[in-house]
Scaffold this motif. Sequence first.
Motif, mmCIF file in Angstrom:
data_model
loop_
_atom_site.group_PDB
_atom_site.id
_atom_site.type_symbol
_atom_site.label_atom_id
_atom_site.label_comp_id
_atom_site.label_asym_id
_atom_site.label_seq_id
_atom_site.Cartn_x
_atom_site.Cartn_y
_atom_site.Cartn_z
ATOM 1 N N GLU A 157 0.792 -1.222 0.000
ATOM 2 C CA GLU A 157 0.000 0.000 0.000
ATOM 3 C C GLU A 157 0.831 1.282 0.000
ATOM 4 O OE1 GLU A 157 -2.854 -0.003 3.165
ATOM 5 O OE2 GLU A 157 -3.491 -2.065 2.792
ATOM 6 N N ALA A 158 1.812 1.354 0.860
ATOM 7 C CA ALA A 158 2.551 2.601 1.035
ATOM 8 C C ALA A 158 3.454 2.881 -0.160
ATOM 9 C CB ALA A 158 3.375 2.549 2.314
ATOM 10 N N PRO A 159 3.567 4.149 -0.573
ATOM 11 C CA PRO A 159 4.494 4.502 -1.658
ATOM 12 C C PRO A 159 5.922 4.155 -1.271
ATOM 13 C CG PRO A 159 2.989 6.314 -1.180
ATOM 14 C CD PRO A 159 2.816 5.314 -0.071
ATOM 15 N N SER A 160 6.724 3.813 -2.275
ATOM 16 C CA SER A 160 8.119 3.479 -2.012
ATOM 17 C C SER A 160 8.962 3.840 -3.221
ATOM 18 C CB SER A 160 8.280 1.982 -1.709
ATOM 19 O OG SER A 160 7.949 1.209 -2.843
ATOM 20 N N SER A 161 10.238 4.043 -2.976
ATOM 21 C CA SER A 161 11.158 4.328 -4.070
ATOM 22 C C SER A 161 11.594 3.020 -4.714
ATOM 23 C CB SER A 161 12.388 5.079 -3.541
ATOM 24 O OG SER A 161 13.161 4.228 -2.723
ATOM 25 N N GLU A 162 12.167 3.126 -5.880
ATOM 26 C CA GLU A 162 12.640 1.940 -6.581
ATOM 27 C C GLU A 162 13.745 1.225 -5.811
ATOM 28 O OE1 GLU A 162 11.577 0.412 -9.472
ATOM 29 O OE2 GLU A 162 9.876 1.736 -9.123
ATOM 30 N N ASP A 163 14.466 1.956 -4.965
ATOM 31 C CA ASP A 163 15.554 1.344 -4.200
ATOM 32 C C ASP A 163 15.064 0.172 -3.369
ATOM 33 O OD1 ASP A 163 17.363 3.108 -5.233
ATOM 34 O OD2 ASP A 163 17.365 4.441 -3.493
ATOM 35 N N TYR A 164 13.857 0.299 -2.818
ATOM 36 C CA TYR A 164 13.346 -0.744 -1.942
ATOM 37 C C TYR A 164 12.790 -1.933 -2.715
ATOM 38 C CZ TYR A 164 13.998 2.457 1.911
ATOM 39 O OH TYR A 164 14.566 3.295 2.839
ATOM 40 N N ARG A 165 12.656 -1.805 -4.017
ATOM 41 C CA ARG A 165 12.185 -2.906 -4.847
ATOM 42 C C ARG A 165 13.317 -3.498 -5.676
ATOM 43 N NH1 ARG A 165 6.604 -3.098 -5.214
ATOM 44 N NH2 ARG A 165 5.541 -1.381 -4.164
ATOM 45 N N ASN A 166 14.506 -3.021 -5.439
ATOM 46 C CA ASN A 166 15.663 -3.471 -6.190
ATOM 47 C C ASN A 166 16.206 -4.759 -5.578
ATOM 48 O OD1 ASN A 166 18.059 -3.842 -7.532
ATOM 49 N ND2 ASN A 166 19.007 -1.941 -6.826
#
Length: 208
Positions: free
Chosen positions: A124-133
């Motif tokens: 749900e919460a917005p996140s930067s691409e860094d956390y999905r890398n």
Amino acid sequence: MSTRIEKRQTVMRKAPRQARSHATVAAILQAGARILSDQGWAGFTTNRVAEIAGVSIGSLYQYFPDKLTLVDAIRRRHLDDCLSVMKKSRATERSPAEFAADLVQAMILAHSTHPGLHRVLLDEAPSSEDYRNPSSAFEVEYLAHYAQAVAIYRNRRPTAADHTTALIISDAMDGVIHNAARRGMLADPGIKDELVRLISLFLADTGG
């Protein structure tokens, strides 16, 4: 699914330096994690966080300019807590079952205070691409601890095969615990026992 933020820098307005300011930031992060866990992203506002933390909204904004910066700090703390569990785990001179039991117990405890938090941070919460890398610094270090444990029980230096096993164990650990949290089953001893058994079997296997 959570909103992705491509290039936005989410950094604190200022870092706490004194004991009182550290306590204020800790209270804000704790309140934010509680709200995210209990009410989700829809119920997460800076005013509500300040209210639960027992601080003024002005005090919150001294450190966090907006709720995206705040949720980013909560996410970092959650990941740091999980990484801390891995850093404290020691495979040397312990059986696979003992290592797995302590690791599973510690990871369950790390997710028990705010059991809904990880799901909200992920979905749900917005996140930067860094956390999905998948190659982020956190992922590399986190998996390296698992790979090191696998290598210890293989009686060798970590290999590519050990890193693959580490990935499987890590995904099993995260998947079981996060789904148990979502289902309200973190305290179920059967969940813990079966997860310990699964990880022990992976670690005890000599790999051929």
